[in-house]
Write a protein that holds these residues in place. Structure first.
Motif, PDB file in Angstrom:
ATOM      1  N   SER B 145      68.953-106.569 -17.470  1.00 45.69           N
ATOM      2  CA  SER B 145      68.713-105.587 -18.522  1.00 45.69           C
ATOM      3  C   SER B 145      69.770-105.778 -19.596  1.00 45.69           C
ATOM      4  O   SER B 145      70.879-106.225 -19.302  1.00 45.69           O
ATOM      5  N   THR B 146      69.420-105.471 -20.830  1.00 53.47           N
ATOM      6  CA  THR B 146      70.419-105.461 -21.898  1.00 53.47           C
ATOM      7  C   THR B 146      70.304-104.141 -22.644  1.00 53.47           C
ATOM      8  O   THR B 146      69.330-103.417 -22.495  1.00 53.47           O
ATOM      9  N   LEU B 147      71.323-103.835 -23.431  1.00 53.78           N
ATOM     10  CA  LEU B 147      71.318-102.610 -24.235  1.00 53.78           C
ATOM     11  C   LEU B 147      70.801-102.914 -25.622  1.00 53.78           C
ATOM     12  O   LEU B 147      71.104-103.963 -26.182  1.00 53.78           O
ATOM     13  N   GLN B 148      69.998-101.995 -26.175  1.00 59.18           N
ATOM     14  CA  GLN B 148      69.609-102.099 -27.581  1.00 59.18           C
ATOM     15  C   GLN B 148      69.544-100.697 -28.154  1.00 59.18           C
ATOM     16  O   GLN B 148      69.811 -99.714 -27.459  1.00 59.18           O
ATOM     17  N   LEU B 149      69.172-100.627 -29.427  1.00 64.46           N
ATOM     18  CA  LEU B 149      69.103 -99.333 -30.095  1.00 64.46           C
ATOM     19  C   LEU B 149      67.700 -98.750 -29.938  1.00 64.46           C
ATOM     20  O   LEU B 149      66.714 -99.438 -30.192  1.00 64.46           O
ATOM     21  N   ILE B 150      67.613 -97.493 -29.504  1.00 62.30           N
ATOM     22  CA  ILE B 150      66.323 -96.836 -29.319  1.00 62.30           C
ATOM     23  C   ILE B 150      66.195 -95.774 -30.412  1.00 62.30           C
ATOM     24  O   ILE B 150      67.112 -94.989 -30.627  1.00 62.30           O
ATOM     25  N   VAL B 284      64.888-101.371 -31.125  1.00 63.03           N
ATOM     26  CA  VAL B 284      65.215-102.397 -32.124  1.00 63.03           C
ATOM     27  C   VAL B 284      66.562-103.003 -31.730  1.00 63.03           C
ATOM     28  O   VAL B 284      67.307-102.395 -30.970  1.00 63.03           O
ATOM     29  N   PRO B 285      66.878-104.191 -32.244  1.00 58.13           N
ATOM     30  CA  PRO B 285      68.172-104.779 -31.894  1.00 58.13           C
ATOM     31  C   PRO B 285      69.311-103.904 -32.399  1.00 58.13           C
ATOM     32  O   PRO B 285      69.198-103.276 -33.445  1.00 58.13           O
ATOM     33  N   LEU B 286      70.393-103.857 -31.627  1.00 53.10           N
ATOM     34  CA  LEU B 286      71.591-103.148 -32.083  1.00 53.10           C
ATOM     35  C   LEU B 286      72.086-103.810 -33.364  1.00 53.10           C
ATOM     36  O   LEU B 286      71.904-105.012 -33.553  1.00 53.10           O
TER      37      LEU B 286
END
Lengths: 366, 408
Positions: B145-150, B284-286
C-alpha cells in the motif's frame, strides 16, 4: 489420650491425609504459579529471544543486564520505564486514598438503619465492580470522548471540556508547556523532574476516575462487613459517656475498622500498581505515553517487541515495588502497644484524678 | 517429621516441573520435515472480505495439492506470532510486517526462502529490498500500500475548485486546504503519526532512515522542513490531526466530513465502501515537495516458520498465493495492490481509481525495519500527535538519538 504415643500416631496419619487432600491444589499452584514465576525469573536474567524453550542450550545468563537497561543507560527502554513508573505512581497516589475514603463513606451511608431502600443502594454501588472491566472502559471512552456526555455536561455548565483521552498535559502543569530550567534539565530514571511533578495527564485522570468508580463498590462491601461486625454495645457505651457522633466515629468506630482498612488499602495498592486492562483496551499508553503503566509496558515489551528479558524484569521490579508499599503501610497501620513511659504517665494522671485502669493493662489504639 | 515434609515438598516441585516439561517441551532441536503435514496459515485480517478471499485461495491450493491447510484469523497477530514461536509450535505460514521482520529473522524463527522463489524478479524491487536483511531475501511480499491524497469531491466543487486546482506543490496544498476549511470542516485532516507525516518527509528529501534502511537519518534537514510545514498549517487551522477532531484515524474524519482531504492509503477504499458509502471522493497523487514526489509504502510478506514441519508445502502454497491470478483476486476482494509487476497492467485497467496508489511504488520509501524500530516510531508518534506545540528539530533529534543505536 492416656498414653503419650497414641496422639502422635494419629497426628502423623492426619498429616499424611492432610498432604493428600492439599496435593491437587499444591500441584495446580505449582504448575500454574510456581513454575511460571521461576521461569520468568530465569527469563529476566537471560538473553532469551522468544524462540523455543527458555531452557534450551542457546540461551545464556546475562545477569542484571535487562534490569540495568531499564533503570539506567539513558536509552528509550529506560525513559519508557521511568515514564510508566511516573504515570503509575500518580495513579496510585490519587486512586488509593480516594477509593478508600469513598468506599468508607458509602459503607457508612448504606449501613444506617434508618436508610430506606438500603438493599437497592448496596446493589447500585456494587454494580460497577461486577461489570467486566473491558465493557466499562469502553463505556468510559464514550462518556469522555470529545463530544461525549461529560463534555456536554461541562458545556451546559458554561465550561469547555478537554479532549480527555487525547490530552497528554499534566494536571499540575496547569497548561504551562515549558517548565523552569532546573526542573527540565534534571532527570530521574530518564524522566525530567518537570514531568515527574506534572501529575497525571488529563487522559490518566479519566482512568483515575474510572478506577475510583469501579473499585469503591467492592471496598464498600468490605467496610460494610466490618461495620456490621461491630458490637452496638461499644457504640452505646460511648453515647452514654457523652461522645458526639463525630467523636464516636473517629474515636470508637474508625479505630475498630483498622483490619478492614488494612485489607482495603493493601488490595487497592496491589490493584492500582497492576493496572493493565483499562490501558490495553482504552489507550495503549497514549497520548504521549502518559497512560503507559509498568504492567502494560511489560506486556508490550514481551509480546510486541520480543524483548522477553526486559518484559520479565519489569514484572519483577513491579513486584518489588508492591511489596515495599505494602510493608510501609503495614508499618504505618500496625497496632502498637503504648510505651512503658507513656503508660506510666497515663496511670499517674488517672491516679491523681482518683480513678484509674488496672496497672499493666495494654493501651488501646494510639 | 521435618524431613518427611521437606521430602514431600521436594517431590512436589520435581513433579510439577516434570509435568510442565511434558506440556511445553523444554528441549530444542530441528523439526523433521514431512511434505504431507497439514499447514496452518495465520493472518491478521482487515475484515470479512479479506478472510473469505484468503480462505478460498488456500482451499483451492489445498484441493490441488492434497495437503490440508487451515486459515486462522488472529485477533492480535503480533501477540499470537510471539506465542507460537516461544512455544515451539508456530503457524507454518503467516502475515509478517516489515517492522517485525528483523525481530524474527535475528532469532532464527524465520525461514529465508525468498531467494529460491521462481518469480523473484517479478516482485517490485522496492518490496524485495524491504524484506531483505543481511543480503538474505526472507519472504515473498504479499501486497503493498502507499499513501496518497484523498479528496472529498462534493466539498471540492462546493468550494469552487476544479481539476486544475488539484495541488502539485506544498503551497498549492496549503491554499486549497485553506479554501476548503469552513464551519465544522477542516481542509486536511490526517493521522498524527509518522506513518502519514513521513510522506511529507520523503517529499522534502528526508525520511527517518536512508533508502537502504542501513542508517538513521531522523534529524536530517528535509524532515525538519516537512514537520515545520505541517506544523505551520496546523497552527493556521487549515490542517488538523484526526484525534484532535475526535476521530480515530484520517479515514474516519474524512468519512464523517470533518476533513475535506486526508492522507491515507488504498485501504481507505474498503472503509469508505463499508462505513461511508455516500461520501464522494477520489484519490490523487500527493503534491510534490521541495525535493519532488514522495510517499511511504507499507507491505506485509508471507512468512514461513523455520520450525515448520512442512516448509516445502508452505513455499508451494505461497507461490500460488503470490501468483498473478490470486493477487488480482485479492485486489478485487479487499483493494490491495499486487506485489508483482506482471499484474500491474491488468490492475490499471480494472481499478483506474487506485492507479495513483500503484504509481506511488516508483518513488515510495519504506519505514525503518531495524529491530526495535517499532518502539522508536511509537515514541516519535506520541510526540507528533502534539506537533502543534512541539519543536520539530527537538523531536527529530530525540528520535535520532533513539534510532541511531539500532543501526550499529
Amino acid at each position: 489420650m492416656a498414653n503419650a504415643s497414641a496422639p502422635r500416631r494419629i497426628r502423623s496419619g492426619q498429616a499424611l491425609s492432610g498432604w493428600l487432600f492439599t496435593a491437587p491444589v499444591l500441584l495446580i499452584l505449582g504448575v500454574f504459579l510456581l513454575v511460571p514465576v521461576l521461569m520468568a525469573a530465569w527469563v529476566s536474567v537471560s538473553d532469551w529471544t522468544g524462540r523455543g524453550s527458555p531452557f534450551a542450550s542457546g540461551v545464556n545468563l546475562v545477569g542484571g543486564d535487562n534490569y540495568a537497561r531499564l533503570t539506567s543507560g539513558g536509552g528509550l527502554a529506560a525513559s519508557d520505564f521511568g515514564t510508566s513508573l511516573k504515570n503509575n505512581l500518580w495513579y496510585v497516589i490519587l486512586v488509593v486514598p480516594t477509593q478508600t475514603a469513598l468506599a468508607l463513606g458509602l459503607a457508612l451511608l448504606v449501613n444506617r438503619r434508618v436508610l430506606r431502600g438500603r438493599g437497592f443502594f448496596r446493589t447500585a454501588y456494587y454494580f460497577p465492580s461486577v461489570t467486566s472491566s473491558v465493557a466499562i472502559t469502553v463505556l468510559w471512552l464514550f462518556l469522555f470522548s470529545t463530544t461525549g456526555a461529560v463534555n456536554a455536561v461541562i458545556a451546559a455548565l458554561g465550561g469547555s471540556g478537554p479532549n480527555w483521552f487525547n490530552d497528554p498535559n499534566g494536571l499540575f502543569h496547569f497548561g504551562a508547556q515549558q517548565g523552569p530550567e532546573f526542573l527540565t534539565a534534571n532527570t530521574t530514571l530518564g524522566v525530567s523532574w518537570w514531568d515527574w511533578l506534572g501529575g497525571p495527564s488529563v487522559a490518566m485522570t479519566a482512568f483515575i476516575l474510572l478506577a475510583v468508580f469501579t473499585t469503591s463498590g467492592t471496598f464498600m462491601l468490605l467496610f460494610l462487613a466490618a461495620l456490621q461486625n461491630l458490637s452496638a454495645e461499644v457504640e452505646e457505651a460511648a453515647e452514654v459517656d457523652g461522645a458526639g457522633s463525630w467523636q464516636r466515629f473517629w474515636r470508637v468506630t474508625f479505630p475498630q475498622l483498622r483490619p478492614a482498612l488494612f485489607t482495603v488499602i493493601t488490595l487497592g495498592l496491589i490493584g492500582s500498581w497492576q493496572v493493565f486492562d483499562q490501558i490495553a483496551v482504552g489507550s495503549q499508553g497514549e497520548p504521549g505515553k502518559t497512560t503507559l503503566t509498568p504492567a502494560y509496558l511489560s506486556y508490550q515489551n514481551s509480546f510486541g517487541q520480543n524483548e522477553w528479558g526486559a518484559g520479565a524484569a519489569i514484572a519483577f521490579i513491579l513486584f518489588a515495588i508492591i511489596i515495599v508499599f505494602t510493608v510501609i503501610q503495614r508499618l504505618v497501620l500496625t497496632e502498637r502497644t503504648i510505651s512503658n513511659a507513656k503508660a506510666q504517665r497515663i496511670r499517674r494522671a488517672y491516679a491523681d484524678a482518683g480513678r484509674g485502669p488496672a496497672s499493666g493493662r495494654r493501651g488501646g489504639a494510639s | 517429621m521435618k524431613t518427611t515434609r521437606w521430602a514431600i515438598g521436594a517431590f512436589a516441585v520435581v513433579a510439577t516441573l516434570g509435568l510442565s516439561a511434558c506440556g511445553s517441551g523444554f528441549s530444542g532441536g530441528a523439526t523433521k520435515q514431512d511434505s504431507s503435514k497439514p499447514l496452518t496459515v495465520l493472518i491478521g485480517s482487515s475484515g470479512a472480505a479479506e478472510t473469505a478471499a484468503v480462505k478460498s485461495a488456500v482451499a483451492d491450493w489445498s484441493k490441488k495439492s492434497g495437503t490440508k491447510a487451515t486459515v486462522q484469523v488472529a485477533s492480535d497477530l503480533n501477540q499470537q506470532l510471539a506465542q507460537g514461536f516461544s512455544s515451539g509450535k508456530p503457524a507454518d505460514v503467516f502475515y509478517l510486517s516489515t517492522d517485525q521482520l528483523a525481530t524474527y529473522a535475528t532469532n532464527g524463527s524465520l525461514l529465508a526462502y525468498g531467494d529460491s522463489l521462481k518469480n523473484k524478479s517479478d516482485f517490485y524491487p522496492a518490496l524485495v529490498k524491504a524484506f531483505t536483511l543481511n543480503n538474505k531475501f526472507y519472504c515473498a511480499p504479499k501486497d503493498f500500500s502507499t499513501l496518497q491524497l484523498i479528496i472529498n469531491t462534493s466539498k471540492w466543487q462546493a468550494a469552487g475548485l476544479t481539476d486544475a486546482d488539484i495541488p502539485t506543490t506544498w503551497d498549492q496544498l496549503s491554499a486549497v486546504a485553506k479554501k476548503l476549511t469552513s464551519g465544522g470542516t477542516t481542509g486536511l485532516v490526517m493521522g498524527g503519526e509518522y506513518a502519514r507525516m513521513g510522506a511529507f518527509m520523503v517529499q522534502a528529501g528526508g525520511n527517518i532512515v536512508n533508502s537502504d534502511n542501513t542508517k538513521a537519518t531522523a534529524d536530517s534537514a528535509g524532515n525538519v522542513t516537512a514537520l515545520d510545514y505541517i506544523k505551520q498549517n496546523l497552527q493556521q487551522g487549515s490542517f488538523a490531526l484526526a484525534a484532535d477532531v475526535g476521530a480515530g484515524w484520517g479515514g474516519e474524519a474524512f468519512g464523517k466530513q470533518l476533513g475535506a482531504m486526508t492522507v491515507e492509503g488504498n485501504w481507505i477504499a474498503g472503509a469508505m465502501k463499508a462505513d461511508f458509502p455516500d461520501v464522494q471522493y477520489r484519490a490523487v497523487p500527493l503534491p510534490k515537495g521541495p525535493e519532488g514526489a514522495g510517499t511511504l509504502q507499507f507491505t506485509n510478506c508471507w512468512g514461513v516458520a523455520a520450525d515448520s514441519a512442512n516448509t516445502q508445502g508452505a513455499q508451494d502454497l505461497i507461490a500460488q498465493l503470490t501468483s498473478t491470478s490470486d493477487q488480482l483476486a485479492f485486489a478485487k476482494a479487499f483493494g490491495v495492490l499486487p506485489s508483482i509487476q506482471s499484474a500491474a497492467s491488468e490492475f490499471r485497467t480494472a481499478y483506474p481509481e487506485l492507479v495513483p496508489f500503484l504509481n506511488g511504488v516508483d518513488y515510495a520509501k519504506t519505514p525503518p525495519t531495524a529491530k526495535g524500530s517499532a518502539d522508536v516510531v511509537a515514541d516519535l508518534n506520541s510526540k507528533l500527535a502534539q506537533l502543534k506545540s512541539q519543536d520539530p528539530a527537538t523531536v527529530l533529534a530525540a528520535t535520532q538519538k533513539n534510532l541511531a543505536p539500532l543501526y550499529k
